[in-house]
Design a protein around this motif. Structure first.
Motif, mmCIF file in Angstrom:
data_model
loop_
_atom_site.group_PDB
_atom_site.id
_atom_site.type_symbol
_atom_site.label_atom_id
_atom_site.label_comp_id
_atom_site.label_asym_id
_atom_site.label_seq_id
_atom_site.Cartn_x
_atom_site.Cartn_y
_atom_site.Cartn_z
ATOM 1 N N MET A 225 8.343 21.282 49.906
ATOM 2 C CA MET A 225 9.064 20.257 49.157
ATOM 3 C C MET A 225 9.958 19.484 50.100
ATOM 4 S SD MET A 225 10.299 21.683 45.527
ATOM 5 C CE MET A 225 9.145 22.245 44.302
ATOM 6 N N ASN B 44 18.142 19.580 40.296
ATOM 7 C CA ASN B 44 19.171 20.509 39.845
ATOM 8 C C ASN B 44 20.522 19.942 40.268
ATOM 9 O OD1 ASN B 44 17.405 22.769 38.842
ATOM 10 N ND2 ASN B 44 16.620 22.576 40.920
ATOM 11 N N VAL C 166 -1.719 31.119 37.157
ATOM 12 C CA VAL C 166 -2.419 30.066 37.892
ATOM 13 C C VAL C 166 -3.244 30.676 39.035
ATOM 14 C CG1 VAL C 166 -2.100 27.899 39.151
ATOM 15 C CG2 VAL C 166 -0.471 28.541 37.370
ATOM 16 N N ARG D 273 16.776 31.887 39.229
ATOM 17 C CA ARG D 273 17.221 31.055 38.097
ATOM 18 C C ARG D 273 17.661 31.922 36.921
ATOM 19 N NH1 ARG D 273 18.411 26.972 41.049
ATOM 20 N NH2 ARG D 273 16.765 25.471 41.495
ATOM 21 N N ALA E 62 -3.943 28.315 31.035
ATOM 22 C CA ALA E 62 -2.779 28.377 31.934
ATOM 23 C C ALA E 62 -2.077 27.025 31.973
ATOM 24 C CB ALA E 62 -3.228 28.782 33.332
ATOM 25 N N GLN F 200 1.827 25.285 30.601
ATOM 26 C CA GLN F 200 2.746 24.496 31.432
ATOM 27 C C GLN F 200 2.973 23.124 30.775
ATOM 28 O OE1 GLN F 200 1.396 23.227 35.302
ATOM 29 N NE2 GLN F 200 3.474 23.016 36.097
ATOM 30 N N ASN G 52 6.346 18.610 38.739
ATOM 31 C CA ASN G 52 5.387 19.706 38.970
ATOM 32 C C ASN G 52 3.989 19.364 38.473
ATOM 33 O OD1 ASN G 52 7.332 21.226 40.210
ATOM 34 N ND2 ASN G 52 7.993 22.191 38.306
ATOM 35 N N SER H 226 13.638 21.662 29.719
ATOM 36 C CA SER H 226 13.778 21.465 31.154
ATOM 37 C C SER H 226 15.240 21.644 31.552
ATOM 38 C CB SER H 226 13.307 20.066 31.560
ATOM 39 O OG SER H 226 13.569 19.880 32.939
ATOM 40 N N HIS H 227 15.452 22.562 32.483
ATOM 41 C CA HIS H 227 16.792 22.702 33.053
ATOM 42 C C HIS H 227 17.064 21.583 34.036
ATOM 43 C CE1 HIS H 227 16.696 27.020 31.834
ATOM 44 N NE2 HIS H 227 17.988 26.790 31.705
ATOM 45 N N HIS I 8 4.012 31.833 36.041
ATOM 46 C CA HIS I 8 3.312 31.323 37.224
ATOM 47 C C HIS I 8 2.114 32.173 37.638
ATOM 48 C CE1 HIS I 8 7.224 29.064 37.727
ATOM 49 N NE2 HIS I 8 6.311 28.135 37.718
ATOM 50 N N TYR J 216 8.627 32.543 29.581
ATOM 51 C CA TYR J 216 7.608 31.537 29.877
ATOM 52 C C TYR J 216 7.476 31.241 31.366
ATOM 53 C CZ TYR J 216 6.131 30.628 25.187
ATOM 54 O OH TYR J 216 5.565 30.772 23.957
ATOM 55 N N ARG J 217 8.086 32.061 32.177
ATOM 56 C CA ARG J 217 7.888 31.919 33.633
ATOM 57 C C ARG J 217 6.542 32.554 33.960
ATOM 58 N NH1 ARG J 217 12.296 29.873 35.942
ATOM 59 N NH2 ARG J 217 14.233 29.958 34.762
HETATM 60 C C1 HEM Z 1 0.523 25.000 38.926
HETATM 61 C C2 HEM Z 1 1.508 24.475 39.317
HETATM 62 C C3 HEM Z 1 2.954 24.783 39.079
HETATM 63 C C4 HEM Z 1 3.922 24.393 39.919
HETATM 64 C C5 HEM Z 1 3.732 23.640 41.207
HETATM 65 C C6 HEM Z 1 5.182 24.834 39.361
HETATM 66 C C7 HEM Z 1 6.406 24.649 39.951
HETATM 67 C C8 HEM Z 1 7.610 25.007 39.467
HETATM 68 C C9 HEM Z 1 8.874 24.868 40.118
HETATM 69 C C10 HEM Z 1 9.075 24.312 41.525
HETATM 70 C C11 HEM Z 1 9.824 25.331 39.304
HETATM 71 C C12 HEM Z 1 11.276 25.503 39.627
HETATM 72 C C13 HEM Z 1 12.222 24.498 39.159
HETATM 73 C C14 HEM Z 1 13.638 24.918 39.504
HETATM 74 O O1 HEM Z 1 14.202 25.767 38.801
HETATM 75 O O2 HEM Z 1 14.188 24.377 40.474
HETATM 76 C C15 HEM Z 1 9.170 25.725 38.090
HETATM 77 C C16 HEM Z 1 9.814 26.190 36.993
HETATM 78 C C17 HEM Z 1 9.176 26.631 35.879
HETATM 79 N N1 HEM Z 1 7.818 26.749 35.684
HETATM 80 FE FE1 HEM Z 1 6.384 26.144 36.951
HETATM 81 N N2 HEM Z 1 4.951 25.470 38.190
HETATM 82 C C18 HEM Z 1 3.601 25.478 37.978
HETATM 83 C C19 HEM Z 1 2.959 26.050 36.918
HETATM 84 C C20 HEM Z 1 3.575 26.611 35.844
HETATM 85 C C21 HEM Z 1 2.904 27.197 34.744
HETATM 86 C C22 HEM Z 1 1.403 27.355 34.546
HETATM 87 C C23 HEM Z 1 3.857 27.604 33.875
HETATM 88 C C24 HEM Z 1 3.574 28.263 32.574
HETATM 89 C C25 HEM Z 1 4.339 28.235 31.543
HETATM 90 C C26 HEM Z 1 5.154 27.266 34.451
HETATM 91 C C27 HEM Z 1 6.398 27.513 33.862
HETATM 92 C C28 HEM Z 1 7.603 27.243 34.450
HETATM 93 C C29 HEM Z 1 8.878 27.464 33.787
HETATM 94 C C30 HEM Z 1 9.105 28.017 32.394
HETATM 95 C C31 HEM Z 1 9.865 27.050 34.685
HETATM 96 C C32 HEM Z 1 11.357 26.985 34.424
HETATM 97 C C33 HEM Z 1 11.689 25.573 33.985
HETATM 98 C C34 HEM Z 1 13.122 25.342 33.687
HETATM 99 O O3 HEM Z 1 13.983 26.040 34.219
HETATM 100 O O4 HEM Z 1 13.425 24.462 32.867
HETATM 101 N N3 HEM Z 1 4.936 26.668 35.640
HETATM 102 N N4 HEM Z 1 7.813 25.543 38.216
#
Ligand code: HEM
Length: 944
Positions: A699, A310, A631, A718, A291, A295, A428, A303-304, A628, A625-626
């Motif tokens: 946050m 943002n 975990v 998003r 997992a 990430q 993150n 990364s957006h 979450h 790839y979202r």
């Molecule tokens: C375990 C702790 C994690 C936390 C605290 C976390 C937190 C976040 C947050 C807050 C965002 C939103 C950002 C936004 O659009 O404002 C995000 C986006 C995202 N997360 Fe996680 N995440 C976690 C784990 C993971 C895991 C395991 C993956 C697996 C691939 C993942 C994939 C993503 C993806 C693809 C996005 C979109 C990123 C983007 O738009 O560029 N996250 N995450």
């Protein structure tokens, strides 16, 4: 074929045991179907998108490759290959005595036909994905459609849009206003911002470039109702907050808890008490290391967000008051997504059809798109300042006590990152990301140390490295500067990561035989490498692919056949050798000479292929790839010194968020975290399985009353902001079959009450409408009768139909309960992956023609090939029937933490739960291996 049928008929006549008779009879019928399949000829690659393959085969083909079972599920929307022989666990293999009777068992026996058939289906998908799903946003799309100066678009290789602009500091270095070709220092290693990976397209993949798309521009932003088809498809129903994302999250994503107090919304119990418990659905064949691995990868790729932020404008994203009882928060607000361009895109017409020049809105990727370990080493000046190098040896990363140091006040960081361990991409951050960053920093230093060791022993020997500015000069070990070694270390670490991902993480994510072969084919080819038996043929194909097809301006050769033939030699290292003569004969010549030359840009760059569309990740890739749901809320913490079988604590992931990770890493140590995450199962990607803590993340930076955010709901928001097509059109766009009702989500192989209940919930949330058969809703596919697909999805005009078109794509792929064997992701996610995972290799010269000692050093090149220093080490036995190298991650773990030797002795794939008995042939059973019977994780059943 006919002779074999005859043999079986004679055997049948001899009066055998009845089961055997039945099996042989079935095989006879299968073979007759194979003959029919062969007579029908090879399926052509689709000429237009509405003729695409869709993963569905003719009845005869299905029977030939998978018998009655494969034929039985042809009517479902899901791909057929999953039902072929050999594509599942041991039970999917044809009965052994049939295989024995059929002496040509390997490829012509039923299991061989099943697996080969699956690989063929996957290759059709990949070729058609390359043909129909590339949409670049850098204004090159018009050329892709119309071609340029007689060269068809998909065969174009250089674009003016990817030149460095005059204001760029390296503008002159690459040739200024003349022809731009990267050279000298700019091509020696991976550059900080990712420029000059492609010598003639310097900007490609660099920091700040726009995300691409995989879906036609016209189908994007369905909420805006821009076209008649979109309006017909959605009837103006969906909007940014409609259906309500937080309500969806609480109804469709929340993990049900048998003891809510013991979970405490994912925050566990005081003192990391072991009595805490958060229920989640677990994947028996995939561990928590997997997992956090993904990430860690995504932080490298895309990364957006810019420095964790943002846009400046905030928006309300809270749920309605009436839904408060679900646990969601009406007061939540979040910053809007960052938009790069939102003006009306230009249009052009080609052969009577009108096209958009780009997507209606575009978004920038704030890191490099290359697989260059930029999350560790940096992607711009600011992030590089966060990377601490060892002042005692600047080739090394600074690791006092073998762990990363924490940020200091002077470091360029956001206030919320204070106290975290120092690295380029700090957003993150939790214990999982801390784990991998420390692990690969140790790996970097291990490489540097080994290099220094060899240098001390043989200072005058050739290191293999070369300076492109002085290509003729040998660089001896003693001449290598710390900076040069640092950059070689980065190349080695990045390639090692790519190898782990391709040959270890992915085959465990997609745990079956066709995918094991397919992924190894991406890396080392079906013919060469560990699976192949014909290295010479592999080499010859590699030559043909790059020297002939790669240079071709014919669309078919440049794109489709290139991809197919590259499965032979593998993508990795394509074009890294060049021979003067005819490629095939040159290989038969023992005295052949590799003439690859650092001075020749066409050699340095010659192995890459972008298939006519500059490389960057598409928005749709981020959607899938979202992840979450992977975990867990709580980590089952174990201590190597005490008893690996015992869970000592339950540590909430949220209690390791940001700076809190530093303490728990230092006090508990890398090895114990490896053991804990290696043994624990991760969360299934399914509905109602998101971590509680992510729905309630606090946050401080948010301008809202709650200062909390529901990350699961944010995933939907998003995607809606980014204009990702909704699930049904998303599938059509990728050449998969549409769903006609929510009931299609029920697994026809094993329907359950739970699935039926979820269908009811989907109907409650997304609703139904009275359909209008006169309204066409897509031009991506036609219906079975060859007519446009309309609003009634095959039902009579005026029927009440499910709003299947409106389902958010993330919801759709989580709802897919029909999956190929051992798939931790759904087939919809997988198809996105087939295209983009191979492009990520095809487009990067450091994985193809620049995979050479001149860049990596001789030691570095061998390190990547052999998974570390010295010769390749082979795993004992033949796991799932294959001889294989000791896995690359296992080798990295052993180097970084020798104390894990005993534990890892039993591990074949580091992402398979470490104490699980892998059984025979792709078993998914949750049972302990020998010696781990006392492990507490096997006492609680699979569900808890
Ligand atoms: C375990 C702790 C994690 C936390 C605290 C976390 C937190 C976040 C947050 C807050 C965002 C939103 C950002 C936004 O659009 O404002 C995000 C986006 C995202 N997360 Fe996680 N995440 C976690 C784990 C993971 C895991 C395991 C993956 C697996 C691939 C993942 C994939 C993503 C993806 C693809 C996005 C979109 C990123 C983007 O738009 O560029 N996250 N995450």
């Amino acid at each position: 074929m006919r002779a074999r049928v005859f043999v079986f008929t004679v055997l049948l006549g001899a009066g055998c045991h009845s089961d055997r008779d039945k099996a042989i009879q079935a095989e006879v019928e299968s073979l007759q179907n194979c003959a029919q399949m062969v007579n029908a000829g090879i399926r052509p690659i689709a000429a237009t998108r509405d003729q695409r393959f869709q993963g569905k085969v003719e009845a005869a083909t299905a029977v030939c490759r998978g018998g009655d079972v494969a034929a039985q599920f042809r009517a479902t929307p899901w791909v057929d290959w999953a039902n072929y022989w050999g594509a599942g666990d041991a039970r999917s293999k044809a009965p052994e005595f049939v295989t024995q009777v059929n002496q040509q068992a390997n490829h012509l026996g039923p299991t061989g036909r099943g697996i080969d058939g699956a690989l063929l289906d996957l290759e059709y998908q990949r070729v058609e994905l390359i043909k129909f799903n590339l949409f670049d946003n850098n204004k090159t799309y018009r050329q892709y459609v119309t071609g340029r100066r007689g060269v068809p678009g998909p065969a174009l290789k250089v674009w003016a849009e990817l030149r460095l602009p005059p204001a760029h500091p390296n503008y002159r270095d690459v040739g200024g206003s003349g022809e731009q070709v990267c050279r000298g220092e700019l091509i020696r290693a991976r550059t900080l911002t990712g420029i000059c990976n492609d010598l003639r397209n310097p900007l490609m993949g660099s920091t700040g470039q726009l995300f691409a798309r995989n879906a036609e521009f016209d189908t994007l932003f369905p909420d805006l109702g821009r076209t008649e088809l979109t309006r017909n498809r959605h009837g103006n129903r969906p909007a940014l907050l409609k259906p309500d994302p937080q309500a969806i999250s609480r109804k469709l994503f929340t993990r049900a808890q048998s003891n809510p107090a013991a979970c405490n919304d994912g925050y566990g119990l005081p003192g990391f008490s072991k009595d805490a418990n958060c229920d989640y659905q677990k994947a028996p064949f995939f561990n928590v290391l997997a997992a956090f691995w993904i990430q860690f990868m995504t932080h490298d790729w895309f990364s957006h967000l810019d420095e964790g932020h943002n846009a400046k404008e905030f928006m309300s994203v809270g749920c309605g008051e009436a839904d408060r009882k679900l646990g969601c928060r009406p007061g939540d607000r979040i910053d809007q997504t960052l938009v790069a361009e939102s003006g009306e895109p230009g249009r052009f017409t080609h052969e009577g059809k009108e096209y958009l020049e780009r997507a209606p809105k575009t978004f920038a990727n704030h890191v490099t798109a290359w697989w260059d370990a930029s999350q560790i080493y940096g992607y711009d000046e600011r992030s590089r300042k966060r990377v601490k190098r060892d002042p005692a040896d600047r080739a090394r990363l600074l690791m006092p006590n073998a762990l990363l140091p924490a940020f200091e006040p002077a470091d360029p960081i956001n206030p919320e990152w204070a106290g975290q361990e120092a690295t380029a991409f700090p957003d993150n951050w939790t214990i999982g990301i801390s784990f991998y960053t420390n692990l690969f920093a140790r790996e970097h230093n291990a490489f540097v140390d080994e290099f220094r060791k060899v240098a001390a022993q043989t200072p005058d020997a050739d290191s293999g490295l070369r300076n492109p500015a002085k290509p003729g000069a040998v660089i001896r070990y003693r001449d290598v500067t710390p900076d040069e070694l640092f950059e070689a270390g980065r190349l080695v670490v990045a390639a090692g990561i790519a190898k782990i991902h391709t040959t270890e993480w992915t085959p465990q994510l997609l745990y079956d035989e066709p995918l094991y072969r397919g992924m190894n084919a991406n890396w080392s080819g079906l013919l060469g490498g560990p699976l192949g038996d014909n290295k010479a043929v592999a080499d010859a194909l590699g030559q043909i692919v790059t020297q002939s097809f790669g240079k071709s301006t014919e669309v078919k050769k440049a794109g489709q056949w290139y991809s197919v033939f590259a499965s032979g030699p593998g993508i990795f290292g394509l074009g890294s050798q060049v021979y003067a003569d005819d490629p095939v004969f040159a290989l038969l010549d023992k005295n052949k000479k590799d003439i690859w030359d650092l001075r020749n840009p066409d050699h340095v760059n010659g192995g890459v292929n972008h298939f006519g569309s500059p490389f960057n990740f598409p928005e749709e890739f981020i959607t899938v790839y979202r992840l979450h749901a992977l975990v867990p809320d709580l980590i089952e913490y174990r201590d190597l010194q005490k008893d690996a079988n015992r869970i000592q604590n339950k540590i909430p992931v949220i209690e390791t968020f940001r700076g809190k990770a530093t303490d728990v890493m230092r006090s508990r140590g890398l090895g114990n975290w490896a053991l804990s995450m290696g043994r624990q199962r991760l969360g299934l990607l399914a509905l109602q399985n998101h971590p509680r803590f992510l729905q309630n993340v606090k946050m401080g930076r948010l301008e809202s009353a709650t200062q909390q955010i529901d990350v699961a709901a944010l995933d939907l928001i998003r995607d809606r902001e980014h204009g990702v097509p909704r699930f049904n059109e998303f599938r059509r766009q990728y050449g998969l079959r549409q769903l006609t009702a929510f009931d299609d989500f029920i697994d026809a192989h094993a329907p359950t009450q739970e699935q039926k209940d979820l269908v009811k919930l989907l109907r409650e949330i997304y609703g139904q409408h009275t359909c209008d058969a006169s309204e066409a809703i897509t031009d991506a596919q036609l219906d079975a009768a060859g007519k446009p697909i309309n609003d009634c999805l095959g039902r009579p005009n005026g029927s009440l139909v499910d709003n299947a078109e409106d389902v958010d794509t993330v919801v759709g792929w989580l709802a897919e309960s029909t999956r190929p064997h051992g798939f931790a992701i759904s087939e919809t996610q997988f198809v996105v992956f087939i295209l983009n995972a191979s492009r990520r290799l095809f487009s990067d010269r450091f994985f193809t023609s620049s995979f050479r000692p001149e860049f990596y050093s001789t030691l570095g090149l061998d390190w990547v090939k052999n998974n570390g220093p010295g010769p390749a080490q082979m795993e004992e036995g033949t796991p799932n029937g294959h001889r294989q190298q000791v896995s690359p991650l296992k080798r990295v773990l052993l180097r970084a933490m020798p104390e894990l030797a005993g534990e890892l002795q039993h591990v074949v794939n580091a992402f398979d739960p470490w104490a699980r008995d892998r059984g025979e042939y792709y078993s998914l059973a949750w049972k302990p291996r020998k010696g781990a019977e006392a492990d507490e994780a096997f006492q609680d059943g699979a569900k808890k």
